[in-house]
Design a protein around this motif. Structure first.
Motif, PDB file in Angstrom:
ATOM      1  N   PRO A 398       0.829  -1.215   0.000  1.00  0.00           N
ATOM      2  CA  PRO A 398       0.000   0.000   0.000  1.00  0.00           C
ATOM      3  C   PRO A 398       0.859   1.259   0.000  1.00  0.00           C
ATOM      4  N   HIS A 399       0.267   2.348  -0.472  1.00  0.00           N
ATOM      5  CA  HIS A 399       0.917   3.654  -0.433  1.00  0.00           C
ATOM      6  C   HIS A 399       0.025   4.588   0.371  1.00  0.00           C
ATOM      7  N   PRO A 400       0.614   5.467   1.188  1.00  0.00           N
ATOM      8  CA  PRO A 400      -0.217   6.332   2.043  1.00  0.00           C
ATOM      9  C   PRO A 400      -1.260   7.145   1.284  1.00  0.00           C
ATOM     10  N   ARG A 401      -1.035   7.432   0.009  1.00  0.00           N
ATOM     11  CA  ARG A 401      -1.944   8.319  -0.711  1.00  0.00           C
ATOM     12  C   ARG A 401      -2.881   7.574  -1.666  1.00  0.00           C
ATOM     13  N   THR A 402      -2.920   6.240  -1.577  1.00  0.00           N
ATOM     14  CA  THR A 402      -3.858   5.485  -2.414  1.00  0.00           C
ATOM     15  C   THR A 402      -4.705   4.590  -1.511  1.00  0.00           C
ATOM     16  N   PRO A 403      -5.993   4.444  -1.793  1.00  0.00           N
ATOM     17  CA  PRO A 403      -6.854   3.648  -0.924  1.00  0.00           C
ATOM     18  C   PRO A 403      -6.508   2.162  -0.915  1.00  0.00           C
ATOM     19  N   VAL A 404      -5.978   1.645  -2.028  1.00  0.00           N
ATOM     20  CA  VAL A 404      -5.568   0.241  -2.110  1.00  0.00           C
ATOM     21  C   VAL A 404      -4.226   0.201  -2.833  1.00  0.00           C
ATOM     22  N   PRO A 405      -3.476  -0.897  -2.733  1.00  0.00           N
ATOM     23  CA  PRO A 405      -2.213  -0.977  -3.488  1.00  0.00           C
ATOM     24  C   PRO A 405      -2.444  -0.745  -4.977  1.00  0.00           C
ATOM     25  N   VAL A 406      -1.505  -0.078  -5.600  1.00  0.00           N
ATOM     26  CA  VAL A 406      -1.629   0.212  -7.027  1.00  0.00           C
ATOM     27  C   VAL A 406      -1.632  -1.075  -7.838  1.00  0.00           C
ATOM     28  N   TRP A 407      -0.797  -2.027  -7.439  1.00  0.00           N
ATOM     29  CA  TRP A 407      -0.718  -3.313  -8.133  1.00  0.00           C
ATOM     30  C   TRP A 407      -0.910  -4.454  -7.136  1.00  0.00           C
ATOM     31  N   SER A 408      -1.316  -5.597  -7.667  1.00  0.00           N
ATOM     32  CA  SER A 408      -1.339  -6.861  -6.925  1.00  0.00           C
ATOM     33  C   SER A 408      -0.635  -7.900  -7.786  1.00  0.00           C
ATOM     34  N   PRO A 409      -0.203  -9.014  -7.190  1.00  0.00           N
ATOM     35  CA  PRO A 409       0.438 -10.052  -8.014  1.00  0.00           C
ATOM     36  C   PRO A 409      -0.469 -10.553  -9.134  1.00  0.00           C
ATOM     37  N   ASP A 410      -1.770 -10.716  -8.839  1.00  0.00           N
ATOM     38  CA  ASP A 410      -2.682 -11.194  -9.886  1.00  0.00           C
ATOM     39  C   ASP A 410      -2.799 -10.180 -11.014  1.00  0.00           C
ATOM     40  N   ARG A 411      -2.850  -8.900 -10.654  1.00  0.00           N
ATOM     41  CA  ARG A 411      -2.983  -7.882 -11.698  1.00  0.00           C
ATOM     42  C   ARG A 411      -1.745  -7.860 -12.589  1.00  0.00           C
ATOM     43  N   LEU A 412      -0.558  -7.939 -11.989  1.00  0.00           N
ATOM     44  CA  LEU A 412       0.663  -7.940 -12.785  1.00  0.00           C
ATOM     45  C   LEU A 412       0.729  -9.180 -13.671  1.00  0.00           C
ATOM     46  N   SER A 413       0.358 -10.335 -13.131  1.00  0.00           N
ATOM     47  CA  SER A 413       0.394 -11.557 -13.937  1.00  0.00           C
ATOM     48  C   SER A 413      -0.546 -11.441 -15.132  1.00  0.00           C
ATOM     49  N   GLY A 414      -1.730 -10.892 -14.908  1.00  0.00           N
ATOM     50  CA  GLY A 414      -2.691 -10.759 -15.988  1.00  0.00           C
ATOM     51  C   GLY A 414      -2.251  -9.796 -17.073  1.00  0.00           C
ATOM     52  N   MET A 415      -1.446  -8.802 -16.703  1.00  0.00           N
ATOM     53  CA  MET A 415      -0.990  -7.840 -17.710  1.00  0.00           C
ATOM     54  C   MET A 415      -0.005  -8.454 -18.693  1.00  0.00           C
ATOM     55  N   ALA A 416       0.628  -9.566 -18.310  1.00  0.00           N
ATOM     56  CA  ALA A 416       1.520 -10.300 -19.230  1.00  0.00           C
ATOM     57  C   ALA A 416       2.604  -9.394 -19.813  1.00  0.00           C
ATOM     58  N   LEU A 417       3.237  -8.605 -18.966  1.00  0.00           N
ATOM     59  CA  LEU A 417       4.264  -7.681 -19.460  1.00  0.00           C
ATOM     60  C   LEU A 417       5.469  -8.428 -20.019  1.00  0.00           C
ATOM     61  N   GLU A 418       5.670  -9.664 -19.553  1.00  0.00           N
ATOM     62  CA  GLU A 418       6.783 -10.434 -20.115  1.00  0.00           C
ATOM     63  C   GLU A 418       6.528 -10.770 -21.578  1.00  0.00           C
ATOM     64  N   VAL A 419       5.251 -10.906 -21.974  1.00  0.00           N
ATOM     65  CA  VAL A 419       4.921 -11.125 -23.382  1.00  0.00           C
ATOM     66  C   VAL A 419       5.302  -9.902 -24.202  1.00  0.00           C
ATOM     67  N   CYS A 420       5.023  -8.721 -23.629  1.00  0.00           N
ATOM     68  CA  CYS A 420       5.407  -7.480 -24.307  1.00  0.00           C
ATOM     69  C   CYS A 420       6.914  -7.436 -24.510  1.00  0.00           C
TER      70      CYS A 420
END
Length: 715
Positions: A398-420
């Motif tokens: 979490p970051h003090p200025r955001t209500p929830v973490p900007v990223w989660s492991p599931d969100r990063l996995s779904g983005m498939a940045l390694e494919v990019c």
């Protein structure tokens, strides 16, 4: 018969006339004869260009008296001579080289002209050389070295890029809109006019702010408005008498498949948009530059004087176009009558953009990117390592200025940045692919983290402080960096020594500059949010190359090839345009895929589809084909450059076989880059339907609707 009715032009400032007009008319007629520009005194072998009656009718003294209303009589004489020279050059080049389509002769002619931007020039052999040598000696001694370099570059651009126009005429090729706007700035000469406006106003821009975004945009918007206006007025002469294809009305006519009247009205709308961008930049961005660079009162006054000089030029240039025999116009109509509908048009209220509109899934067009996407076989390993690295950098915390973490492991996995990354670098070794994937992860995290922290609270001060810390994590000696305050800084501190360590000093400086420009571009996006302002389409295209991270992901391959391809080759127009055309195709493609995510879920307004909607006053489904046509035209321009201009460049520079082979590989890498991005967009879940995470507060404060209330800088 005129091919269309002149549109109602946006001319927000009154034209004023210099009282020394008559003296300038007498002086410049005598000077033109002395330089042998008039037919009765022309050099042997020179075709008929102008006679005294033609020069008198075109009345360049009137142009300069309108565009520089406050300068002294000697200064007006000098400025008028410069404009007589540049218009003579244009007409001389037309008769001697454009009409016979003599590209080889044109190249030799243009190669000689820089010799006359010297206080010790060779003997001239024609009126263009003679005039340039005379003007240079009368102009530069009173100016700083910095101004001389800028003016020299502007003059060289308007001379040398005439070859681009000639090549289009020879092949009958009408350029695409993005290419045309950018090239016209150089060959059209308005940046050169902006430099002369400094001279005429008796001011000089502080050198430390010349390269900042606000000063660049002021010069570019000034240039675009001057050229677009000229294209409307000169359309009939150029298309009917000169065989010209380099005219924005014709460009829009062909690109949009519309009649000349609709094309002219569209160009006028773009002209208006560029003028309003000028005003917006002067009002919202210059004050920040004054403070950021601690300009003293005299320096601020010089910048204000420059802004006023450019405003005077716009209004004066319009008035002259309405009166000169050179152009299509009703010569009985001057500014006094033309201003009324234009000012009424400018007074229309432009409401701020309303974010978070429900738009639904985007019907994607068929994209003309025919390259086969190759995927690195080590992509699964890169994905695992990226996930572990992101956790180590704190990207899931979490970051003090955001209500929830900007990223989660599931969100990063779904983005498939390694494919990019695996598609952008299909031949990279495992460790190199890990590094590439983590750079993609860092840039994408920043693209989410920055708006979540700063856009959400409309915190420009915090964003600028964040931006100012970025260089601290890229020491040129790859030494110690300060303690990071957030995951973005921690990741940059980790990536920098691993990437820059093997580079030489020049490579490190170049790559650090790319990273700095990328992060700085996010301030531009935030500034638009603060105003609830959908960007001007030209400004959007040029800034999108940075905000998308195109320069960043292209920068590493270029730096890795620095030992194979000399730097001066990368600085040629051909190589710059190859990269820019590929960037534009990819950026606009991303805007199509990300449209629902950005418009419906994130309240975004920096999107190319939305910019087209706003400019044309159409809906999403009408805007998408226009954007796709731009993608297609830029991708095809890439291939035209690769097939025709790049081999010619290699021959002209007499490049060795090894360099030519490296250039061929570089072009293939850019094709991989475009194909890989399309593949990633089809595989990632980053742009799937989802619920909003962050909502920006409702718009408040100053919006574009109030900008027309501001007047020019004080006299």
């Amino acid at each position: 018969m005129q091919p269309f009715e002149l549109p109602d032009f946006y001319v927000p400032y009154p034209a004023r006339l210099n009282p020394h007009l008559e003296g300038a008319r007498r002086h410049t007629m005598a000077w033109a004869r002395e330089m042998r520009m008039l037919d009765d005194h022309r050099d042997p072998g020179t075709p008929d260009i102008w006679d005294e009656r033609a020069l008198e009718s075109m009345d360049y003294a009137l142009l300069c008296a309108y565009t520089h209303p406050d300068c002294t009589a000697p200064e007006l004489d000098l400025i008028t001579d410069w404009y007589v020279w540049v218009f003579y050059f244009d007409d001389h080049f037309l008769e001697v080289f454009k009409r016979p389509q003599d590209q080889e002769g044109a190249r030799g002619y243009l190669d000689r002209l820089p010799l006359f931007m010297s206080l010790d020039p060779p003997a001239p052999v024609n009126a263009v050389e003679r005039g340039l040598a005379d003007l240079w000696a009368r102009t530069v001694p009173s100016r700083s070295d910095a101004w001389r370099r800028r003016f020299s570059l502007s003059t060289l651009n308007l001379l040398r890029e005439s070859l681009w126009e000639l090549a289009n005429i020879s092949t009958g090729r009408i350029p695409n809109p993005v290419e045309y706007i950018e090239m016209r700035r150089k060959v059209g000469g308005a940046p050169w006019s902006a430099d002369l406006a400094e001279h005429a106003a008796g001011v000089e821009l502080p050198e430390r702010v010349v390269a900042t975004r606000p000063l660049r945009v002021l010069k570019d918007t000034f240039a675009d408005a001057v050229h677009l206006r000229n294209d409307i007025f000169s359309y009939q002469r150029e298309t009917e008498s000169e065989g010209e294809v380099n005219n924005c009305v014709l460009v829009m006519e062909r690109f949009l498949s519309v009649a000349p009247q609709v094309a002219a009205d569209t160009v006028n709308d773009l002209l208006t948009s560029r003028l309003r961008q000028f005003e917006n930049t002067a009002v919202t961005e210059l004050p920040q530059i004054f403070e950021d660079h601690a300009l003293d009162p005299a320096e601020r006054a010089s910048v204000a004087g420059y802004v006023k000089a450019l405003q005077d030029w716009q209004s004066g240039g319009h008035e002259w176009h309405m009166r000169s025999s050179r152009y299509m116009n009703d010569r009985s109509l001057g500014m006094s009558a033309a201003r009324i509908p234009a000012l009424l048009k400018s007074a229309r209220i432009s409401l701020p953009h309303v974010p978070f509109q429900r738009v639904g899934p985007t019907p994607l067009p068929e994209f003309d990117i025919p390259y086969r996407a190759r995927v690195n076989p080590h992509r699964e390993r890169a994905g695992r390592n990226l996930l572990a690295w992101a956790r180590e950098m704190g990207m899931f915390s979490p970051h003090p200025r955001t209500p929830v973490p900007v990223w989660s492991p599931d969100r990063l996995s779904g983005m498939a940045l390694e494919v990019c990354a695996a598609s952008l670098a299909p031949d990279a070794e495992p460790e190199a692919l890990d590094l590439a994937a983590q750079w993609v992860g860092w840039g994408t995290f920043g693209d989410d983290f920055f708006p979540a922290v700063f856009n959400r609270d409309r915190d420009m001060a915090g964003a600028k402080a964040f931006n100012a810390r970025v260089p601290l994590f890229m020491p040129l000696d790859c030494g110690a960096a300060p303690s990071p305050e957030n995951p973005f800084e921690a990741a940059l501190a980790d990536l920098w020594p691993r990437t820059a360590g093997p580079m030489d000093d020049a490579g490190r400086r170049a790559f650090r500059a790319i990273v700095e420009r990328t992060v700085e571009s996010w301030l531009w996006e935030l500034n638009n949010h603060l105003q609830s302002r959908i960007p001007d389409p030209v400004d959007y295209i040029e800034m999108r190359r940075l905000t998308f991270g195109s320069e960043l992901t292209m920068g590493l391959p270029r730096l890795w090839r620095a030992k194979e391809i000399p730097a001066h080759v990368f600085e040629t127009r051909t190589l710059r345009e190859l990269a820019a055309s590929a960037m534009d195709a990819a950026c606009l493609l991303n805007d199509c895929f990300s449209y629902q995510k950005e418009i419906e879920y994130e309240g975004e307004l920096n999107n190319g589809v939305l910019a087209v909607e706003n400019f044309f006053g159409i809906g999403r489904d009408e805007a998408l084909p226009v954007v796709n046509d731009l993608i297609t035209s830029r991708r095809r321009q890439f291939e035209l450059l690769a097939a025709d201009e790049l081999p010619a460049l290699c021959d002209r520079l007499d490049l060795e076989d090894a360099v030519r082979a490296a250039l061929s590989s570089y072009v293939e890498e850019l094709r991989d880059w475009m194909a890989g991005l399309l593949r990633w967009h089809r595989e990632t879940d980053r742009y799937d339907e989802r619920e909003p995470v962050f909502r920006l507060p409702k718009p408040s404060g100053l919006g574009m609707s109030a900008f027309h209330l501001f007047t020019r800088a004080p006299r």
